[in-house]
Design a protein around this motif. Structure first.
Motif, mmCIF file in Angstrom:
data_model
loop_
_atom_site.group_PDB
_atom_site.id
_atom_site.type_symbol
_atom_site.label_atom_id
_atom_site.label_comp_id
_atom_site.label_asym_id
_atom_site.label_seq_id
_atom_site.Cartn_x
_atom_site.Cartn_y
_atom_site.Cartn_z
ATOM 1 N N TRP A 1 36.589 -12.130 -17.507
ATOM 2 C CA TRP A 1 35.860 -11.705 -19.113
ATOM 3 C C TRP A 1 34.502 -11.192 -18.528
ATOM 4 N N CYS A 2 33.731 -11.241 -17.530
ATOM 5 C CA CYS A 2 32.297 -11.169 -16.171
ATOM 6 C C CYS A 2 32.838 -9.195 -16.331
ATOM 7 N N ARG A 3 33.707 -8.975 -15.705
ATOM 8 C CA ARG A 3 33.614 -7.243 -15.930
ATOM 9 C C ARG A 3 34.308 -6.558 -16.875
ATOM 10 N N LYS A 4 35.111 -7.443 -17.529
ATOM 11 C CA LYS A 4 35.080 -6.444 -18.953
ATOM 12 C C LYS A 4 34.269 -6.275 -20.106
ATOM 13 N N LEU A 5 32.739 -7.128 -19.528
ATOM 14 C CA LEU A 5 31.492 -7.159 -21.023
ATOM 15 C C LEU A 5 30.552 -6.921 -19.430
ATOM 16 N N LYS B 1 34.589 -18.061 -28.842
ATOM 17 C CA LYS B 1 34.854 -17.133 -30.128
ATOM 18 C C LYS B 1 34.356 -16.256 -29.451
ATOM 19 N N ASP B 2 32.953 -15.957 -30.083
ATOM 20 C CA ASP B 2 32.365 -14.112 -29.680
ATOM 21 C C ASP B 2 31.767 -14.250 -28.661
ATOM 22 N N ARG B 3 32.897 -13.694 -27.528
ATOM 23 C CA ARG B 3 32.501 -13.707 -26.514
ATOM 24 C C ARG B 3 31.756 -12.071 -26.167
ATOM 25 N N GLU B 4 31.967 -11.347 -27.117
ATOM 26 C CA GLU B 4 30.970 -9.836 -27.424
ATOM 27 C C GLU B 4 29.578 -10.331 -27.361
ATOM 28 N N ALA B 5 29.229 -10.699 -28.056
ATOM 29 C CA ALA B 5 27.960 -11.242 -28.845
ATOM 30 C C ALA B 5 27.339 -12.316 -27.860
ATOM 31 N N ALA B 6 28.201 -12.934 -27.208
ATOM 32 C CA ALA B 6 27.711 -13.937 -26.180
ATOM 33 C C ALA B 6 27.333 -13.501 -24.339
ATOM 34 N N LEU B 7 28.117 -12.565 -24.446
ATOM 35 C CA LEU B 7 27.894 -11.943 -22.529
ATOM 36 C C LEU B 7 27.245 -10.998 -22.930
ATOM 37 N N ALA B 8 27.206 -10.068 -24.072
ATOM 38 C CA ALA B 8 26.463 -8.597 -23.818
ATOM 39 C C ALA B 8 24.374 -8.372 -23.286
ATOM 40 N N GLY B 9 24.785 -8.256 -22.428
ATOM 41 C CA GLY B 9 23.358 -7.547 -21.511
ATOM 42 C C GLY B 9 22.470 -8.919 -20.929
ATOM 43 N N CYS B 10 23.730 -10.064 -20.358
ATOM 44 C CA CYS B 10 23.765 -10.842 -19.528
ATOM 45 C C CYS B 10 23.192 -10.237 -17.769
ATOM 46 N N GLN B 11 22.392 -11.865 -17.386
ATOM 47 C CA GLN B 11 22.706 -10.990 -16.177
ATOM 48 C C GLN B 11 23.257 -11.959 -15.577
ATOM 49 N N VAL B 12 23.329 -12.615 -15.462
ATOM 50 C CA VAL B 12 24.101 -13.841 -15.074
ATOM 51 C C VAL B 12 25.011 -15.005 -15.984
ATOM 52 N N TYR B 13 26.080 -15.086 -16.036
ATOM 53 C CA TYR B 13 27.194 -16.105 -16.898
ATOM 54 C C TYR B 13 27.137 -16.980 -15.483
ATOM 55 N N ILE B 14 26.898 -18.067 -16.453
ATOM 56 C CA ILE B 14 27.019 -19.770 -15.789
ATOM 57 C C ILE B 14 28.306 -20.019 -16.634
ATOM 58 N N GLY B 15 29.517 -20.633 -15.448
ATOM 59 C CA GLY B 15 30.487 -21.039 -15.967
ATOM 60 C C GLY B 15 31.223 -21.816 -15.649
ATOM 61 N N ASP B 16 32.738 -22.356 -16.156
ATOM 62 C CA ASP B 16 33.171 -23.984 -15.852
ATOM 63 C C ASP B 16 34.052 -23.525 -14.372
ATOM 64 N N GLU C 1 45.608 -26.250 -31.141
ATOM 65 C CA GLU C 1 44.584 -25.870 -30.933
ATOM 66 C C GLU C 1 45.028 -25.935 -28.988
ATOM 67 N N LEU C 2 43.778 -24.644 -28.223
ATOM 68 C CA LEU C 2 43.955 -25.013 -27.281
ATOM 69 C C LEU C 2 42.652 -25.520 -26.255
ATOM 70 N N ILE C 3 43.014 -26.743 -25.329
ATOM 71 C CA ILE C 3 41.971 -27.600 -24.646
ATOM 72 C C ILE C 3 41.875 -27.371 -23.512
ATOM 73 N N GLY C 4 40.928 -27.431 -22.748
ATOM 74 C CA GLY C 4 41.043 -27.770 -21.408
ATOM 75 C C GLY C 4 39.998 -26.718 -21.082
ATOM 76 N N HIS C 5 40.168 -26.422 -20.052
ATOM 77 C CA HIS C 5 39.297 -25.022 -18.943
ATOM 78 C C HIS C 5 40.145 -24.013 -18.727
ATOM 79 N N ALA C 6 39.184 -23.182 -18.451
ATOM 80 C CA ALA C 6 39.590 -21.756 -18.411
ATOM 81 C C ALA C 6 39.378 -21.646 -16.646
ATOM 82 N N PRO C 7 40.483 -21.123 -15.660
ATOM 83 C CA PRO C 7 40.053 -21.010 -14.731
ATOM 84 C C PRO C 7 38.994 -20.058 -14.048
ATOM 85 N N VAL C 8 38.607 -19.984 -13.336
ATOM 86 C CA VAL C 8 37.280 -19.186 -12.530
ATOM 87 C C VAL C 8 37.479 -17.610 -12.461
ATOM 88 N N ARG C 9 39.042 -18.005 -12.081
ATOM 89 C CA ARG C 9 39.338 -16.312 -12.314
ATOM 90 C C ARG C 9 39.898 -15.838 -13.514
#
Ligand SMILES: [Zn+2]
Ligand SMILES: [Zn+2]
Length: 241
Positions: free
Chosen positions: A189-193, A144-159, A176-184
């Protein structure tokens, strides 16, 4: 900070040597460790590793049901999960709220709301120790708050439930949207942040059955986005400085 991927299998039937146990990870710093999640594969075995606390992301079987016979240490869970777990024989069950980081053994853990399930609301954890910060989210449609969550992270460990298939649906009654975002998508998200590295865990059929070919495809998506990416296997250790 050291990450130990004790389990990397999602909620699927297929079991391989590389992805045997339900997704759980140990985050260690100067001899202390916190663990994220403890799925039903781990029931009765949660004490096999030493940990000062266990943090639960949500109350799905592959993330929390390992605690149905109790826990050897304090357990932190977001409010809805804690409510579901209230009758389990856990001696020290505590609620963790978003925006209120908890520090255990020099490791700071902060919950962030993520979209994943209507019945079992989920969080991801931003975890910091020393100079290193990572974000760990095994089940996610979006943060939900992707920017605050990922800012300055060295690694994103994801789904890793899906590499590029669509696993997102809209729930009929709530929309509501439910399920899993693709790795792609998560790599984007990582590239953008500006998160330079992703480690894929919670592996689904595409990865577990796809073997090396699937890992290559994940790496190609990473290369296209300028993000270093690897697929975690059970027992993988990663040291971050
Ligand atoms: Zn899961
Ligand atoms: Zn889930």
């Amino acid at each position: 900070m050291k990450l130990t991927f004790l389990g990397t299998r999602g909620y699927i039937e297929t079991v391989t040597d590389a992805h045997r146990m339900h997704t759980t990870a140990l985050v260690s710093y100067r001899g202390r460790s916190v663990r994220i999640d403890c799925g039903e594969d781990w029931v009765g075995r949660c004490g096999e590793v030493r940990q000062q606390a266990i943090f639960i992301t949500h109350c799905h079987p592959d993330h929390a049901f390992g605690l149905k016979q109790g826990a050897p240490c304090p357990v932190y869970a977001p409010p809805e999960a804690a409510e579901e777990m209230a009758d389990w024989p856990i001696d020290d069950l505590r609620v963790i709220n978003c925006g209120e980081p908890v520090t255990v053994g020099g490791i700071s853990t902060e919950a962030f709301d993520v979209q994943h399930s209507t019945r079992c609301p989920a969080v991801g954890y931003r975890i910091s120790a020393g100079v290193v910060t990572v974000f760990y989210v095994p089940d996610v449609v979006y943060i939900k708050d992707r920017e605050a969550a990922l800012a300055g992270c060295q690694v994103y460990i994801g789904d890793g439930a899906t590499i590029d298939r669509n696993f997102v649906r809209r729930q009929k009654d709530t929309g509501e949207l439910i399920g899993h975002a693709p790795v792609r998508t998560q790599l984007t998200w990582c590239r953008k942040l500006d998160v330079p590295r992703m480690i894929v865990t919670h592996c689904g059929s595409q990865i577990v059955k796809g073997g090396e070919e699937a890992v290559r495809r994940v790496e190609e998506y990473g290369a296209e986005r300028g993000v270093e990416v690897e697929v975690a296997t059970d027992g993988l250790e990663v040291v971050l400085r």
